[in-house]
Every structure is written in structure tokens, then in C-alpha cells.
Design an enzyme around this catalytic site. Sequence first.
Site, PDB file in Angstrom:
ATOM      1  N   SER A  59       0.857  -1.194   0.000  1.00 48.45           N
ATOM      2  CA  SER A  59       0.000   0.000   0.000  1.00 48.45           C
ATOM      3  C   SER A  59       0.885   1.234   0.000  1.00 48.45           C
ATOM      4  O   SER A  59       1.952   1.240   0.621  1.00 48.45           O
ATOM      5  CB  SER A  59      -0.874   0.004   1.258  1.00 48.45           C
ATOM      6  OG  SER A  59      -1.439   1.287   1.446  1.00 48.45           O
ATOM      7  N   TYR A 106      -1.885  -1.329  10.332  1.00 52.62           N
ATOM      8  CA  TYR A 106      -2.008  -1.668   8.907  1.00 52.62           C
ATOM      9  C   TYR A 106      -0.753  -1.224   8.136  1.00 52.62           C
ATOM     10  O   TYR A 106      -0.171  -1.998   7.369  1.00 52.62           O
ATOM     11  CB  TYR A 106      -3.255  -0.982   8.349  1.00 52.62           C
ATOM     12  CG  TYR A 106      -3.425  -1.084   6.853  1.00 52.62           C
ATOM     13  CD1 TYR A 106      -3.942  -2.229   6.266  1.00 52.62           C
ATOM     14  CD2 TYR A 106      -3.081  -0.020   6.013  1.00 52.62           C
ATOM     15  CE1 TYR A 106      -4.116  -2.308   4.883  1.00 52.62           C
ATOM     16  CE2 TYR A 106      -3.254  -0.089   4.650  1.00 52.62           C
ATOM     17  CZ  TYR A 106      -3.772  -1.240   4.086  1.00 52.62           C
ATOM     18  OH  TYR A 106      -3.928  -1.328   2.716  1.00 52.62           O
TER      19      TYR A 106
HETATM   20  N1  LIG Z   1      -8.602  -0.297  -1.623  1.00 56.11           N
HETATM   21  C1  LIG Z   1      -7.568   0.482  -1.292  1.00 56.11           C
HETATM   22  O1  LIG Z   1      -7.677   1.693  -1.178  1.00 56.11           O
HETATM   23  C2  LIG Z   1      -6.222  -0.142  -1.090  1.00 56.11           C
HETATM   24  C3  LIG Z   1      -5.111   0.682  -1.155  1.00 56.11           C
HETATM   25  C4  LIG Z   1      -3.855   0.137  -0.981  1.00 56.11           C
HETATM   26  C5  LIG Z   1      -3.730  -1.224  -0.760  1.00 56.11           C
HETATM   27  N2  LIG Z   1      -4.829  -2.005  -0.712  1.00 56.11           N
HETATM   28  C6  LIG Z   1      -4.638  -3.425  -0.480  1.00 56.11           C
HETATM   29  O2  LIG Z   1      -5.255  -4.153  -1.520  1.00 56.11           O
HETATM   30  C7  LIG Z   1      -5.716  -5.403  -1.007  1.00 56.11           C
HETATM   31  C8  LIG Z   1      -7.186  -5.564  -1.311  1.00 56.11           C
HETATM   32  O3  LIG Z   1      -7.875  -4.462  -0.774  1.00 56.11           O
HETATM   33  P1  LIG Z   1      -9.399  -4.154  -1.142  1.00 56.11           P
HETATM   34  O4  LIG Z   1      -9.600  -2.714  -0.917  1.00 56.11           O
HETATM   35  O5  LIG Z   1      -9.743  -4.778  -2.437  1.00 56.11           O
HETATM   36  O6  LIG Z   1     -10.120  -4.937   0.071  1.00 56.11           O
HETATM   37  P2  LIG Z   1     -11.589  -5.454   0.278  1.00 56.11           P
HETATM   38  O7  LIG Z   1     -11.869  -5.254   1.714  1.00 56.11           O
HETATM   39  O8  LIG Z   1     -12.553  -4.901  -0.718  1.00 56.11           O
HETATM   40  O9  LIG Z   1     -11.403  -7.018  -0.011  1.00 56.11           O
HETATM   41  C9  LIG Z   1     -10.573  -7.768   0.814  1.00 56.11           C
HETATM   42  C10 LIG Z   1     -10.922  -9.229   0.652  1.00 56.11           C
HETATM   43  O10 LIG Z   1     -10.090  -9.960   1.558  1.00 56.11           O
HETATM   44  C11 LIG Z   1     -10.894 -10.947   2.189  1.00 56.11           C
HETATM   45  N3  LIG Z   1     -10.328 -11.321   3.476  1.00 56.11           N
HETATM   46  C12 LIG Z   1     -10.370 -10.649   4.647  1.00 56.11           C
HETATM   47  N4  LIG Z   1      -9.771 -11.359   5.614  1.00 56.11           N
HETATM   48  C13 LIG Z   1      -9.329 -12.515   5.044  1.00 56.11           C
HETATM   49  C14 LIG Z   1      -8.653 -13.652   5.533  1.00 56.11           C
HETATM   50  N5  LIG Z   1      -8.324 -13.768   6.833  1.00 56.11           N
HETATM   51  N6  LIG Z   1      -8.344 -14.633   4.654  1.00 56.11           N
HETATM   52  C15 LIG Z   1      -8.704 -14.534   3.359  1.00 56.11           C
HETATM   53  N7  LIG Z   1      -9.381 -13.494   2.840  1.00 56.11           N
HETATM   54  C16 LIG Z   1      -9.678 -12.494   3.686  1.00 56.11           C
HETATM   55  C17 LIG Z   1     -12.260 -10.303   2.320  1.00 56.11           C
HETATM   56  O11 LIG Z   1     -13.278 -11.288   2.484  1.00 56.11           O
HETATM   57  C18 LIG Z   1     -12.368  -9.547   1.002  1.00 56.11           C
HETATM   58  O12 LIG Z   1     -12.955 -10.334  -0.017  1.00 56.11           O
HETATM   59  C19 LIG Z   1      -5.368  -5.405   0.479  1.00 56.11           C
HETATM   60  O13 LIG Z   1      -4.115  -6.016   0.660  1.00 56.11           O
HETATM   61  C20 LIG Z   1      -5.267  -3.934   0.795  1.00 56.11           C
HETATM   62  O14 LIG Z   1      -4.437  -3.686   1.920  1.00 56.11           O
HETATM   63  C21 LIG Z   1      -6.088  -1.500  -0.869  1.00 56.11           C
END
Ligand SMILES: NC(=O)c1ccc[n+]([C@@H]2O[C@H](COP(=O)([O-])OP(=O)(O)OC[C@H]3O[C@@H](n4cnc5c(N)ncnc54)[C@H](O)[C@@H]3O)[C@@H](O)[C@H]2O)c1
Length: 244
Positions: free
Chosen positions: A137, A150
Amino acid sequence: MAEKEQRVAIVTGAAQGIGAAIAEELAADGVKVVVTDINATGATAVAERIGGVAKALDVSDPDAVAAVVSEVVDELGRIDILVNNAALVPLTAWEDITFAEWRRVMSVNLDGIYLITHAVTEVMGRAGYGRIVNIASNTFVAGTPNCAHYVATKGASIGLVRGLAGELGKNGITINAVAPGIIASEGVLNGPHVNGFDYVVPMQAFDRRGLPQDVAPAVAFLASEKAGWITGQTLVVDAGHTRN
Ligand SMILES: NC(=O)c1ccc[n+]([C@@H]2O[C@H](COP(=O)([O-])OP(=O)(O)OC[C@H]3O[C@@H](n4cnc5c(N)ncnc54)[C@H](O)[C@@H]3O)[C@@H](O)[C@H]2O)c1
């Protein structure tokens, strides 16, 4: 000439958001994708849409991780790509982060990466080939407040990429990180981070909200055979938000 064998990828947390977009992008590149998530129903829906295989998986559960990796090897015969995407994305001020919440975030966001990467690199090592991409991230670059646990896990996922690249390189495995900026995933749109767009979009080079589909191609490239000379690196994919 024999037809090229289909590569196999495991994507964690792929029932929605960035993980689902990565699964779709890899499938469009001809990869057989194992769509894993703690949300089994969501994983099944994505797998059906892209012609992949769904597996319920909590990445923080050591026995479940070992079982899924061994099932994938039994059923599909290989694992070429691992995308460590599953994570909890909390918004909690430092004074309110209890040790229980700290441990929970470490266990999913960091132990989860250790468990599946450790199991999968054994399989990749035997094959002498592999591509691993950690979804980090840009909060690690920006020092975003109110989610210190985080941000610590995202920094650690970048540290792992740097620390492990040399050891894995001996076995033909690359490991890199992609660090997105704020993205309109289901998780963000339905949570407190949604207010972050007001602050971040004006700092980006492009005047709109980032979408999961804006991140997936960078991951697919690092997961491709063409990216074989890139390892131990972090690619920031945030519309230039943290360019200064
Ligand atoms: N969306 C953002 O702004 C953003 C920015 C930077 C990084 N990220 C990273 O991108 C990745 C995805 O983020 P997102 O925004 O799509 O998240 P999201 O919350 O929309 O989806 C996350 C998914 O992970 C699953 N999950 C949660 N706990 C779990 C576990 N213990 N085992 C398996 N699956 C599990 C959830 O069920 C969900 O389907 C993450 O690593 C997040 O840190 C997101």
C-alpha cells in the site's frame, strides 16, 4: 510443437475488490486462477465468472493454508503465481488500537503472507519457476495516519519482498510488491476510508477515483513470464499521489 501449458495462480482475498480484479486480469491472460477468500460465496461467484477454481481460505489459519496449497497441487499439478492480496484494512487511531486488534491485523496481513508464501515457495522451488506479488500500500510511503498497525504490515510486506528475493532467485522465483493508492474497492466504498478520496484525489496526477482495474494490470505484468528480470521491487500504483 506442444501446446503451451496453462499457468496456475493462487490469489488470496479475491472475492471482491482489488483481488477480484487481479483474478479477472490473470484469467484474461490465460492463467487458471484459484480464487481464494474467507468469503466462500464471493470466491465462488468470481471463479464462476472467470472460469477459475474457488477455495474457501482464511490466510491466517495454518492448517487451512497447508490444505489448500496441497489441494491445488493435487488438482492442478502446479503453482506458477501467488498474489498475496488478502488483508484487513482498519481505520483506528493509535490510542484505540488494542493488543487484540493489533494481533488480528498482524495475523491476517502478515502471518497470512508468511504461511502461504512458505508453502507455495516449496512447490515453486521444486519446479524452478515462480512469480509472487504482494499487494502492499502507498500508505507505507505516505505515512497515512489512523491505521498504524495496517501501515506496519504493509511496510513488512515490502520488507519481505526485499529480504526474500535473493533466496528465491536461486530457484527461479521472483517476488515483488505493488503498492496501490486509495482504490474504490467494495471494502473502501463500504467503510470509513471512503472519505479519504476527498483528500487524496486532489494530490493525484489524475482527477478521479482509482478503481481495482487500475491496479490489476501492474500485478499481471509482474506475474508474467516477461517480468523475469524484476525482483525485490515495489511498484507504486497510485496515480502519482506519492510522487513528491
Ligand atoms: N482499496 C484500497 O484503497 C487499497 C489501497 C492500498 C492497498 N490495498 C490493499 O489491496 C488489497 C485488497 O484491498 P481491497 O480494498 O480490495 O479490500 P476489500 O476489503 O474490498 O477485499 C478484501 C478481501 O479480503 C478478504 N479477506 C479478509 N480477511 C481474510 C482472511 N483472513 N483470509 C482470506 N481473505 C480475507 C475479504 O473477504 C475480502 O474479499 C489489500 O491487501 C489492501 O491492503 C487497498
